[in-house]
Design a protein around this motif. Structure first.
Motif, PDB file in Angstrom:
ATOM      1  N   PHE A   1      -1.460  -2.209  -6.776  1.00  0.00           N
ATOM      2  CA  PHE A   1      -0.978  -1.959  -5.318  1.00  0.00           C
ATOM      3  C   PHE A   1      -1.607  -2.787  -4.452  1.00  0.00           C
ATOM      4  O   PHE A   1      -0.781  -3.597  -3.800  1.00  0.00           O
TER       5      PHE A   1
ATOM      6  N   SER B   1      -0.294  -6.363  -4.855  1.00  0.00           N
ATOM      7  CA  SER B   1       1.109  -6.615  -4.316  1.00  0.00           C
ATOM      8  C   SER B   1       1.135  -6.651  -2.747  1.00  0.00           C
ATOM      9  O   SER B   1       1.954  -7.331  -2.189  1.00  0.00           O
ATOM     10  N   ARG B   2       0.350  -5.939  -2.261  1.00  0.00           N
ATOM     11  CA  ARG B   2       0.375  -5.673  -0.949  1.00  0.00           C
ATOM     12  C   ARG B   2      -0.076  -6.995  -0.184  1.00  0.00           C
ATOM     13  O   ARG B   2       0.496  -7.533   0.695  1.00  0.00           O
TER      14      ARG B   2
ATOM     15  N   GLN C   1       2.483  -9.446  -0.351  1.00  0.00           N
ATOM     16  CA  GLN C   1       3.561  -9.456   0.576  1.00  0.00           C
ATOM     17  C   GLN C   1       3.052  -9.850   1.960  1.00  0.00           C
ATOM     18  O   GLN C   1       3.871 -10.243   2.732  1.00  0.00           O
TER      19      GLN C   1
ATOM     20  N   LEU D   1      -6.093   1.351   4.040  1.00  0.00           N
ATOM     21  CA  LEU D   1      -5.500   0.118   3.457  1.00  0.00           C
ATOM     22  C   LEU D   1      -4.940  -1.024   4.403  1.00  0.00           C
ATOM     23  O   LEU D   1      -5.191  -1.933   4.284  1.00  0.00           O
TER      24      LEU D   1
END
Lengths: 695, 695
Positions: free
Chosen positions: A178, A181-182, A185, A291
């Protein structure tokens, strides 16, 4: 896990010249087949050895019947065989002198005692065979520059990443995917990612130290659930600190509920969260609370210089945004210094419709006048004594104005390398990435931009301060009479090593109490002496502010049974007579943490203080400088400085006592020392321990 | 601005059947040309009348020489002529009985007195001519469904939006454009956007009321810098509350620095920020602290039902994320109730590798077993008594698993309409939009997902509670002796209307002090009586806990000049003798706010309390229920309830006194009443005002 850092031997794990996949599958959708496919397709240039005894080829690659059949040396072996065959496969790796091995499979320490025993066998075999072991119950590792994707994560199915400066360490595999992927992005690029799982051998600290020494990695971000070996973690953080590399860690378990949830799924030891936070801070690492914060700070640390101080110039295309940013800066203690008069005058010729302050509000004029943005950026960078320029450029990164903005910000970043450019702006991805490449930190919320400046400056200060924190004051052995100790004995114990304590007299009748009070001088305090009684004031066992002999006599009588029924049946060892001191009540304590060892604490005392939740922890010992920093970190610091015309408290004496207490090394039977209250009097009159508990 | 709400007359502004652009330009890059281009190209179906006396056609449309030359009725006139011609153009609109007019141009109240006078002339003309006026210094309005883009914002150059349920009101134009772009990036759709600028006539409250009554608009989000007319704003908020429409407002000026920045650029009156926050809360609106929060709550409110309570079931594909979410829930007071035993047993057959709690950790199994996600969602929705299900689905929205996830979440949202689905997941835009359409709130940070549940439930509770807040207790006229009053007179003043006050005796010599103390009973307090002396304790003018006649006598002498040099030259009106009460110190006050009128405040007293910053405000008057809510909102609430075995305080008496004080309506000369301290004794013993200031 290895008790000591052994990061040099992790080279074959992070940077393998050859990889064997033991139990390789022909099916690329399976955990044992996906790494074969990825390594084949990614462009990995090392040697690849699928091992499968039942096939000649796997996914178009020649297959070996066993690892022992491979003639060349193998750096890294990925073990994907069924659980029952893992131990044997690891033994073969040992025999073949493989450098490192990875076990994906689960069913080990996270499942209880039997699993833990199996895991311990793997760890022992690896240690004996000198193979570094990643896992079990982990998702592997990847090296972006070498295109070595030794993981079963599916995140790379959307395309291979470009290499970057961020090393990612996560104990959780799914969470790491995760994060990856963040990061992508958000336009962030990684050097390595490693998912440590159960950490039978290679652990978070080993990986942290390796990445700290790696030339490609400039920033390390981590996700941690817990860690059992505080010394090792601190040693790794110190290496990163010495290399000047920011470390940003999102640690789960900041609440009782989180700790409870963690207990049910993880093999990690949780440890006391507040002590982790203190250890991170003390060793130059930043603990991210969310996060968002982790990635915002990664943007800040990975794409350009950190601001040396939380001082920012602000430029906006919207007056309203300027107000919001001023609010954020005020709440987050980021200073917005004034522009020089000369710069104000100069800009006022250009921006005629509004006063030119910091924030500078250009309004839409910025779109009409191509030199206005560069000139404002220069003015802020050179004429306001700032370390960052925060710009609110609205949606310019999605519009025709994007190239002009990009040029201006890139040029400003290059011209003023010590002033960090921070942009709050909406962008097309390619504009955002170009800004990041030019050293501009990009956010889409004004408050997050300001927070990044605040925290970035704090990280810079922590990294700068690491050297001081390494100056370790010497320890003082501390032995007492055999436990349990009553409070008079405990107070005498700490007084013996130099902690200032109130002189106390223990009496057993009212006459002796009056005599002692006369000798001490009024006003005095009476307190029941009883090792087993925790809250003496709740039991009528305390009388404060006694001003006369008569008051002492009647208070003595009133607190003893049978007149005081609450103390009926309690073993009373006497009554303490002590002077009643005026000052600010604090609590200081030293306690043994299961992960990090001795920890020193200071907090504010009294009943409101509990609501303030006002305490500061550090790993012990602390220097005098660190003790002062701890005191300044208290919420009641303004009170100690002397609020509303009150005289300041004796802060130097407080710091000396705190540092002294932090140096005590009690014998094994002692788990902690708590002085509550420690009264701080006005400057020059020192501090006095009034009550002490040695447990 | 109009003093009273007149939102019905805004129909021509928000929903014009015909639009004239006075001063329309042929150049679509100019402010006077862009609206022509947009209205021509957007598909707007009303009549469009470019007005330009020097051209026959503008951008391919027939042009009119003047607005008076247009034969048909004009709903909305956009005035884009140079500043000098604006007033005349507005006069023409009045003569032509145009419904509403918009003035983009700046140079009015935001630039000082001359500008304000010009603005007032515009407002007067519009009022007299019954034309509603938006602006000046504004960026216009747009109606997405009608495709009426009457603005010079460039944000629509990247494509026309789809209509949605969110109405946007912003006093700042540039910030509104940014908000619009961020909303679109986040997959949110608007019904209308209105940028009110200087608010010479149409203001934030008018627009709020109109959008509250509009059928397409279900949620209202706003950006506000200040507002002068509290009654009008509250009336608008009440309309939204009665319509059950969530209102979320980002208000700038939460800090002294922000207020200072605002002063230099805005025409808005700032008002006291804390009172705005109280007014919002009291009228069911939510004050967002950051832009992220504004949009996260817009996602929550606009795409599905708000959770009735902050109770959530949690499902994760990563144990680590489960720990983080548990942490967030704990810090934000979102409860994670246990699953029923039956559900736990049922799921344990499927998830064999870990205990099944709330959070449920499915790990990667969720990808292999297509029915696991739906079954977990059902179990949480039906067997844990929750109002929301928060799922951490990592990167599933970017992977092959997206369709399965979308199906499962959409079905769960449909099957359990009262349980809100909240997903923390990374998505491709089309997946994210499909989730939003299905009623699933989507976030990419676990903490923001939990915060959205917390705040969403709070908004739901506020909307539900609006009816109660409308029950207004009756006012009590309050007159006193002529000001200034000393504290004894002030105390007598509030005691006369029913506020319990300590009995005080004013004396002028030591003998009288002893006599008064004997009559009152020991211990007593002595305090200098002097109207002009603010901090009596700093001047040696207060003596506490006097237990004997002798102590009273010596304290009296010690506090008077010349023995007390600090009071030399001070006019001393006497010395107050009062009983020394044991209890918790609070501050309560009533003050006149420039925007909202009378405001009631409760805060904790004493020196630690200042550090706590512990105060709660409401618009006065408050009901007994609201008074209890205020008390429960204090940080020292645990102390009042009776922490650590202490007896609880007399909270009912406190609430009665707070509500009573809030009902007082002092005469015009009084700006405020402050009782400090108000001592709350233990349950049954009531509260007592000890000191009072009437200013």
């Amino acid at each position: 896990m290895q008790r000591r850092l052994e990061y040099a031997s992790l080279d074959p794990l992070f940077n393998p010249r050859s990889i064997a996949i033991i139990g390789a599958s022909s099916d690329p959708t399976r955990v044992s087949g996906r790494p074969v496919q990825m390594l084949r397709d990614s462009g990995y240039r090392g040697n690849l050895y699928p091992v499968n005894s039942r096939r000649d080829s796997i996914q178009g690659l020649r297959a070996w019947p066993s690892i022992e059949a491979i003639a060349e040396p193998v750096d890294l072996a990925l073990i994907t065989v069924p659980a029952a065959a893992v131990e044997e496969a690891l033994q073969q790796c040992c025999r073949m002198k493989v450098g490192a091995a990875i076990v994906f499979g689960s069913g080990y320490a996270e499942l209880g005692e039997a699993g833990r025993a199996a895991q311990n066998r793997l760890a022992a075999a690896a240690r004996e065979g000198r193979v570094r072991l990643l896992g079990p119950n982990c998702m592997g590792v990847f090296n972006v520059a070498a295109r070595a994707y030794v993981t079963f994560s599916t995140v790379f199915s959307s395309g291979w990443p470009e290499p970057g400066p961020i090393g990612l360490i996560s104990q959780s595999g799914a969470f790491a995917s995760f994060c990856y992927s963040r990061a992508r992005q958000q336009g962030l690029r990684l050097s390595y990612g490693v998912m440590t799982g159960n950490e039978a051998d290679v652990d978070f600290a080993d990986c942290l130290a390796w990445l700290a020494m790696d030339a490609q990695t400039r920033v390390i971000v981590g996700f941690m659930e817990g860690f059992a070996n505080g010394d090792k973690l601190c040693a790794a953080l110190e290496i990163a600190g010495r290399q000047g590399k920011p470390v940003i860690i999102l640690k789960a378990g900041s609440s009782p509920a989180g700790v409870e949830t963690a207990r049910s799924h993880t093999a990690q030891m949780a440890g006391e969260d507040a002590v982790f936070e203190a250890a991170f801070r003390q060793h130059g690492a930043w603990r991210a609370k969310t996060l968002d914060e982790l990635f915002d700070l990664a943007v800040m640390a990975a794409t350009g210089p950190l601001p040396a101080r939380p001082r920012a110039g602000v430029i906006t295309v919207s007056g309203g945004a300027g107000v919001l940013i001023s609010d954020s800066a005020w709440h987050r203690k980021v200073q917005l210094p004034a522009l020089s008069d000369a710069a104000q005058r100069r800009l006022r010729e250009r921006i005629t419709f509004a006063p030119v302050h910091n924030p500078i509000d250009t309004t839409g004029l910025i779109l009409d006048d191509a030199t206005l943005l560069p000139d404002c950026l220069d003015a802020l960078a050179t004429e306001a004594d700032v370390d960052a320029v925060v710009g609110f450029y609205a949606g310019m990164g999605t519009s025709d104005a994007a190239p002009a903005m990009l040029t201006a910000l890139s040029a400003a970043a290059a011209r003023h390398p010590k002033v960090r450019q921070v942009a709050c702006v909406l962008c097309k991805p390619e504009v955002r990435n170009a800004l990041l490449d030019a050293g501009v930190a990009v956010f889409d919320d004004p408050d997050r931009a300001i927070r990044a400046v605040e925290a970035g400056a704090a990280i810079a200060a922590q990294l700068g301060g690491t050297a001081d924190s390494l100056a370790v004051p010497s320890a003082i052995p501390f032995t007492t009479a055999p436990l349990p100790l009553n409070e008079a004995q405990a107070l005498a114990g700490v007084a013996a090593v130099g902690v200032p304590a109130v002189p106390v007299t223990v009496v057993h009748d009212a006459d002796a109490a009056v005599e002692a009070a006369d000798a001490i001088g009024y006003p005095v305090v009476l307190k029941i002496l009883s090792s087993g009684l925790p809250h003496k004031s709740d039991s009528g066992g305390v009388a404060l502010s006694l001003r006369t002999a008569q008051q002492v006599r009647s208070a003595f009588q009133a607190m003893m049974p049978p007149i005081n029924p609450k103390l009926a049946g309690v073993v009373i060892e006497g009554v303490v007579v002590a002077p009643m001191l005026q000052g600010i009540e604090l609590i200081v304590g030293l306690h043994r943490d299961a992960v990090f060892g001795w920890v020193i604490m200071i907090g504010s005392g009294g009943v409101h203080a509990e609501l303030l939740g006002d305490r500061v922890l550090r790993l012990a010992p602390v220097t005098l400088t660190q003790a002062h920093e701890m005191i300044q970190g208290l919420r009641i610091w303004p009170l100690l400085q002397g609020a509303r015309g009150r005289p300041p408290a004796d802060i130097d004496a407080l710091a000396r006592t705190l540092s002294l207490l932090s140096r005590l090394r009690p014998e094994a039977a002692v788990s902690g020392i708590e002085i509550n209250p420690l009264i701080v009097q006005v400057e020059g009159q020192g501090v006095h321990a009034v009550d002490c508990l040695i447990a």
